[in-house]
Scaffold this motif. Structure first.
Motif, PDB file in Angstrom:
ATOM      1  N   GLN A  22       0.829  -1.205   0.000  1.00 35.67           N
ATOM      2  CA  GLN A  22       0.000   0.000   0.000  1.00 35.67           C
ATOM      3  C   GLN A  22       0.863   1.255   0.000  1.00 35.67           C
ATOM      4  O   GLN A  22       0.556   2.226  -0.689  1.00 35.67           O
ATOM      5  CB  GLN A  22      -0.928   0.010   1.214  1.00 35.67           C
ATOM      6  N   PHE A  23       1.939   1.231   0.777  1.00 39.56           N
ATOM      7  CA  PHE A  23       2.867   2.359   0.804  1.00 39.56           C
ATOM      8  C   PHE A  23       3.439   2.624  -0.587  1.00 39.56           C
ATOM      9  O   PHE A  23       3.449   3.753  -1.068  1.00 39.56           O
ATOM     10  CB  PHE A  23       4.000   2.080   1.804  1.00 39.56           C
ATOM     11  N   GLN A  24       3.899   1.559  -1.236  1.00 44.56           N
ATOM     12  CA  GLN A  24       4.496   1.710  -2.564  1.00 44.56           C
ATOM     13  C   GLN A  24       3.460   2.189  -3.580  1.00 44.56           C
ATOM     14  O   GLN A  24       3.768   3.023  -4.439  1.00 44.56           O
ATOM     15  CB  GLN A  24       5.128   0.398  -3.013  1.00 44.56           C
ATOM     16  N   GLU A  25       2.251   1.717  -3.474  1.00 45.07           N
ATOM     17  CA  GLU A  25       1.188   2.151  -4.388  1.00 45.07           C
ATOM     18  C   GLU A  25       0.893   3.636  -4.197  1.00 45.07           C
ATOM     19  O   GLU A  25       0.713   4.375  -5.160  1.00 45.07           O
ATOM     20  CB  GLU A  25      -0.080   1.323  -4.168  1.00 45.07           C
ATOM     21  N   ARG A  26       0.853   4.090  -2.946  1.00 45.80           N
ATOM     22  CA  ARG A  26       0.632   5.524  -2.691  1.00 45.80           C
ATOM     23  C   ARG A  26       1.774   6.357  -3.272  1.00 45.80           C
ATOM     24  O   ARG A  26       1.535   7.440  -3.803  1.00 45.80           O
ATOM     25  CB  ARG A  26       0.500   5.785  -1.188  1.00 45.80           C
ATOM     26  N   ARG A  27       2.986   5.867  -3.165  1.00 45.84           N
ATOM     27  CA  ARG A  27       4.136   6.588  -3.713  1.00 45.84           C
ATOM     28  C   ARG A  27       4.016   6.704  -5.231  1.00 45.84           C
ATOM     29  O   ARG A  27       4.296   7.749  -5.811  1.00 45.84           O
ATOM     30  CB  ARG A  27       5.457   5.894  -3.346  1.00 45.84           C
ATOM     31  N   MET A  28       3.577   5.640  -5.885  1.00 47.41           N
ATOM     32  CA  MET A  28       3.433   5.667  -7.341  1.00 47.41           C
ATOM     33  C   MET A  28       2.264   6.564  -7.757  1.00 47.41           C
ATOM     34  O   MET A  28       2.344   7.264  -8.757  1.00 47.41           O
ATOM     35  CB  MET A  28       3.256   4.245  -7.885  1.00 47.41           C
ATOM     36  N   GLN A  29       1.194   6.565  -6.981  1.00 49.31           N
ATOM     37  CA  GLN A  29       0.062   7.440  -7.270  1.00 49.31           C
ATOM     38  C   GLN A  29       0.457   8.908  -7.126  1.00 49.31           C
ATOM     39  O   GLN A  29      -0.075   9.771  -7.819  1.00 49.31           O
ATOM     40  CB  GLN A  29      -1.113   7.123  -6.334  1.00 49.31           C
ATOM     41  N   ALA A  30       1.388   9.193  -6.252  1.00 44.32           N
ATOM     42  CA  ALA A  30       1.840  10.572  -6.062  1.00 44.32           C
ATOM     43  C   ALA A  30       2.437  11.124  -7.357  1.00 44.32           C
ATOM     44  O   ALA A  30       2.273  12.307  -7.663  1.00 44.32           O
ATOM     45  CB  ALA A  30       2.860  10.650  -4.933  1.00 44.32           C
ATOM     46  N   PHE A  31       3.112  10.278  -8.123  1.00 43.33           N
ATOM     47  CA  PHE A  31       3.662  10.740  -9.400  1.00 43.33           C
ATOM     48  C   PHE A  31       2.558  11.181 -10.355  1.00 43.33           C
ATOM     49  O   PHE A  31       2.694  12.176 -11.057  1.00 43.33           O
ATOM     50  CB  PHE A  31       4.522   9.650 -10.057  1.00 43.33           C
ATOM     51  N   LYS A  32       1.459  10.453 -10.364  1.00 48.33           N
ATOM     52  CA  LYS A  32       0.331  10.842 -11.224  1.00 48.33           C
ATOM     53  C   LYS A  32      -0.229  12.193 -10.797  1.00 48.33           C
ATOM     54  O   LYS A  32      -0.565  13.033 -11.631  1.00 48.33           O
ATOM     55  CB  LYS A  32      -0.764   9.774 -11.198  1.00 48.33           C
ATOM     56  N   GLU A  33      -0.342  12.398  -9.488  1.00 54.27           N
ATOM     57  CA  GLU A  33      -0.844  13.676  -8.985  1.00 54.27           C
ATOM     58  C   GLU A  33       0.118  14.815  -9.338  1.00 54.27           C
ATOM     59  O   GLU A  33      -0.304  15.899  -9.737  1.00 54.27           O
ATOM     60  CB  GLU A  33      -1.053  13.627  -7.476  1.00 54.27           C
ATOM     61  N   ILE A  34       1.413  14.556  -9.193  1.00 55.13           N
ATOM     62  CA  ILE A  34       2.411  15.581  -9.534  1.00 55.13           C
ATOM     63  C   ILE A  34       2.313  15.946 -11.004  1.00 55.13           C
ATOM     64  O   ILE A  34       2.317  17.132 -11.366  1.00 55.13           O
ATOM     65  CB  ILE A  34       3.828  15.093  -9.176  1.00 55.13           C
ATOM     66  N   GLU A  35       2.210  14.944 -11.870  1.00 55.01           N
ATOM     67  CA  GLU A  35       2.085  15.207 -13.313  1.00 55.01           C
ATOM     68  C   GLU A  35       0.848  16.041 -13.610  1.00 55.01           C
ATOM     69  O   GLU A  35       0.898  16.993 -14.397  1.00 55.01           O
ATOM     70  CB  GLU A  35       2.035  13.893 -14.088  1.00 55.01           C
ATOM     71  N   ALA A  36      -0.269  15.696 -13.005  1.00 53.15           N
ATOM     72  CA  ALA A  36      -1.511  16.438 -13.244  1.00 53.15           C
ATOM     73  C   ALA A  36      -1.383  17.887 -12.777  1.00 53.15           C
ATOM     74  O   ALA A  36      -1.812  18.820 -13.474  1.00 53.15           O
ATOM     75  CB  ALA A  36      -2.678  15.753 -12.537  1.00 53.15           C
ATOM     76  N   ARG A  37      -0.776  18.076 -11.617  1.00 60.51           N
ATOM     77  CA  ARG A  37      -0.642  19.434 -11.086  1.00 60.51           C
ATOM     78  C   ARG A  37       0.315  20.267 -11.931  1.00 60.51           C
ATOM     79  O   ARG A  37       0.084  21.466 -12.135  1.00 60.51           O
ATOM     80  CB  ARG A  37      -0.216  19.379  -9.625  1.00 60.51           C
ATOM     81  N   ILE A  38       1.376  19.641 -12.423  1.00 59.05           N
ATOM     82  CA  ILE A  38       2.298  20.373 -13.306  1.00 59.05           C
ATOM     83  C   ILE A  38       1.580  20.765 -14.586  1.00 59.05           C
ATOM     84  O   ILE A  38       1.734  21.893 -15.069  1.00 59.05           O
ATOM     85  CB  ILE A  38       3.569  19.548 -13.581  1.00 59.05           C
ATOM     86  N   ASN A  39       0.797  19.863 -15.140  1.00 59.17           N
ATOM     87  CA  ASN A  39       0.042  20.191 -16.359  1.00 59.17           C
ATOM     88  C   ASN A  39      -0.938  21.329 -16.115  1.00 59.17           C
ATOM     89  O   ASN A  39      -1.192  22.139 -17.011  1.00 59.17           O
ATOM     90  CB  ASN A  39      -0.678  18.954 -16.888  1.00 59.17           C
ATOM     91  N   ASN A  40      -1.494  21.407 -14.906  1.00 62.59           N
ATOM     92  CA  ASN A  40      -2.425  22.491 -14.579  1.00 62.59           C
ATOM     93  C   ASN A  40      -1.723  23.839 -14.445  1.00 62.59           C
ATOM     94  O   ASN A  40      -2.376  24.886 -14.461  1.00 62.59           O
ATOM     95  CB  ASN A  40      -3.181  22.177 -13.290  1.00 62.59           C
ATOM     96  N   LEU A  41      -0.410  23.817 -14.301  1.00 60.64           N
ATOM     97  CA  LEU A  41       0.336  25.070 -14.165  1.00 60.64           C
ATOM     98  C   LEU A  41       0.465  25.832 -15.485  1.00 60.64           C
ATOM     99  O   LEU A  41       0.605  27.053 -15.477  1.00 60.64           O
ATOM    100  CB  LEU A  41       1.737  24.804 -13.609  1.00 60.64           C
TER     101      LEU A  41
END
Length: 93
Positions: A19-38
């Motif tokens: 679960q920890f590793q999955e959350r870490r990988m999901q964080a990359f998706k969130e970072i990508e989305a937020r960068i695209n929103n910039l």
């Protein structure tokens, strides 16, 4: 074949790690989305700054903190290049 079975048992025995590793990988998706929103925000800030300087040609006003933004981007680049984190990855610190 034995090693493969052992790895499966480890994953099943430690769901917290999975679960920890999955959350870490999901964080990359969130970072990508937020960068695209910039991108639109950056375009708007650039346009507003250009309009402000057009209306106030004598101004030295800082409309948006581009120096701070650039510093933060440099910090992010440093983190992603991994240079700052190699000591942590190798358990030196």
């Amino acid at each position: 074949m034995y090693k493969y079975r052992y790895k499966l048992k480890l994953k099943e025995a430690d769901p917290g790690r999975a679960q920890f590793q999955e959350r870490r990988m999901q964080a990359f998706k969130e970072i990508e989305a937020r960068i695209n929103n910039l991108y639109p925000l950056l375009d708007n800030a650039k346009d507003e700054t250009a309009n402000y300087y057009k209306e106030n040609p004598e101004s030295y006003a800082v409309v948006y903190g581009t120096d701070l933004i650039l510093d933060l981007i440099k910090d992010i680049e440093t983190i992603l290049k991994g240079d700052e984190w190699k000591l942590y990855k190798n358990n030196i610190i």
